[in-house]
Scaffold this motif. Structure first.
Motif, PDB file in Angstrom:
ATOM      1  N   MET A  18      -8.855  45.930   8.231  1.00 13.29           N
ATOM      2  CA  MET A  18      -9.924  45.015   8.598  1.00 13.29           C
ATOM      3  C   MET A  18     -10.321  45.163  10.065  1.00 13.29           C
ATOM      4  O   MET A  18     -11.506  45.119  10.415  1.00 13.29           O
ATOM      5  CB  MET A  18      -9.479  43.579   8.318  1.00 13.29           C
ATOM      6  N   SER A  22     -13.873  45.262  12.071  1.00 11.42           N
ATOM      7  CA  SER A  22     -14.290  44.135  12.905  1.00 11.42           C
ATOM      8  C   SER A  22     -14.260  44.456  14.392  1.00 11.42           C
ATOM      9  O   SER A  22     -15.093  43.952  15.153  1.00 11.42           O
ATOM     10  CB  SER A  22     -13.406  42.914  12.618  1.00 11.42           C
ATOM     11  N   GLU A  26     -17.654  44.054  16.550  1.00 15.49           N
ATOM     12  CA  GLU A  26     -17.781  43.043  17.598  1.00 15.49           C
ATOM     13  C   GLU A  26     -18.316  43.658  18.895  1.00 15.49           C
ATOM     14  O   GLU A  26     -19.074  43.013  19.627  1.00 15.49           O
ATOM     15  CB  GLU A  26     -16.438  42.357  17.850  1.00 15.49           C
ATOM     16  N   SER A  52      -9.907  44.514   1.639  1.00 12.72           N
ATOM     17  CA  SER A  52      -9.291  45.008   2.872  1.00 12.72           C
ATOM     18  C   SER A  52      -7.776  44.911   2.809  1.00 12.72           C
ATOM     19  O   SER A  52      -7.202  44.357   1.875  1.00 12.72           O
ATOM     20  CB  SER A  52      -9.805  44.200   4.069  1.00 12.72           C
ATOM     21  N   VAL A  58     -14.694  42.468   1.158  1.00 14.70           N
ATOM     22  CA  VAL A  58     -15.780  42.882   2.051  1.00 14.70           C
ATOM     23  C   VAL A  58     -16.936  43.405   1.199  1.00 14.70           C
ATOM     24  O   VAL A  58     -16.811  44.440   0.549  1.00 14.70           O
ATOM     25  CB  VAL A  58     -15.314  43.983   3.026  1.00 14.70           C
TER      26      VAL A  58
END
Length: 329
Positions: A18, A22, A26, A52, A58
């Motif tokens: 994950m 992410s 970000e 994930s 997801v």
């Protein structure tokens, strides 16, 4: 700031890490707050949702076969990739997407997907330090660099363990919009905070001044790519095809330092990262290009006012049962 839209496709699959998704996401999202315009799409081989590594579902935005041509393709990693053959559907999707992408990047063990797709043949690459030997076996024509945070080879980028995806995304951001924006995003995301247990965070892309001049960037890439090579003034000047005097003038004009001092700074940052990762000081000296432990000790005294061993003891994990190795192991 003026900005053009930049499309980023992230290839995901069941068992993906994950944070590999992410973390870079970000960085790009935070950059948009400062005027960039990154558009993120989640892609799976068949367009179906994936599960994930932490069990979170997801959803995919698009099927890889129907996906557009992305400016940047990011392939995430997963725990199962080093120990088993990559699913043919996944490697086929990666190859098709990469053929249409402006640049291709992998996070952590996502390098195994690139390797299975034939995208690392004859290239330099890295992955999580625990799996570099496996990647070298899987991709015999690839020069695997076990101690790099990330590696750029042409338009192909590979990065180390999961949080190194943030370092890689910051480097891509810097490439697109320059070091000032990358530093703003890094500060906003608190890139330099200490890891749990006190181990210091290391971000290769933001340590020391980042050159703007193409010739100086070539020097930076050469030293980061092979820190143990000859990077004396004469050798560096010959590599970038300028005279030693001219190269020195360029470094003084842009970075207010000399080529020799800049090389030491890069090696010093690499040595810190190696110590943070658990290498002893003798290993850190050899792998980062210092000719001896004593030369590394002198560099630490100049930059930090303490020895490599003292640095490692100060920032080592405080978790029960852990211990810091000495200079000889």
């Amino acid at each position: 700031m003026a900005s053009r839209s930049h499309s980023v496709g992230v290839l995901v699959f069941d068992g993906m890490k994950m944070l590999d998704l992410s973390g870079p996401a970000e960085v790009f999202s935070e950059a948009n707050r400062y005027g960039a315009e990154y558009r993120l799409s989640i892609v799976s081989a068949d367009g179906a949702p994936v599960r994930s590594s932490i069990g979170v579902r997801v959803p995919a935005d698009v099927d890889a076969r129907a996906a557009a041509a992305y400016d940047t393709l990011v392939v995430v990693g997963g725990d199962a990739l080093p120990g088993a053959p990559v699913d043919p559907g996944l490697s086929t999707a990666a190859k098709a997407l990469a053929d249409r992408a402006g640049r291709v990047a992998s996070v952590c063990t996502g390098a195994f997907v690139l390797g299975a797709a034939g995208l690392l043949e004859g290239r330099r690459a890295t992955t999580h330090w625990q799996h570099t030997a496996a990647l070298a076996r899987r991709c015999p024509s690839t020069r695997v660099e076990p101690d790099a945070i990330f590696v750029k080879d042409g338009t192909t980028y590979t990065s180390a363990g999961v949080t190194a995806g943030i370092d890689l995304a910051l480097a891509l951001l810097e490439e697109d919009h320059g070091p000032d924006l990358a530093r703003k995003v890094a500060r906003s995301l608190v890139v330099y905070m200490q890891r749990a247990g006190g181990q210091s965070q290391f971000s290769a892309s933001l340590q020391g001044p980042a050159p703007r001049t193409p010739v100086l960037r070539l020097v930076q890439e050469a030293v980061q790519g092979d820190p143990t090579a000859d990077h004396g003034l004469e050798a560096l000047a010959a590599r970038v095809r300028v005279s030693p005097r001219h190269l020195t003038r360029m470094f003084r004009a842009e970075l207010d330092t000399t080529p020799v001092k800049y090389v030491e700074l890069i090696r010093f940052d690499m040595a810190k990262a190696l110590l943070d990762a658990g290498h002893n000081a003798t290993e850190a000296a050899a792998l980062s290009g210092f000719p001896s432990y004593e030369s590394l000790r002198r560099a630490f005294a100049r930059h930090l006012g303490l020895s490599p061993i003292r640095y490692q003891q100060r920032f080592a994990t405080t978790a029960p049962g852990s211990r810091t190795r000495t200079a000889t192991g």
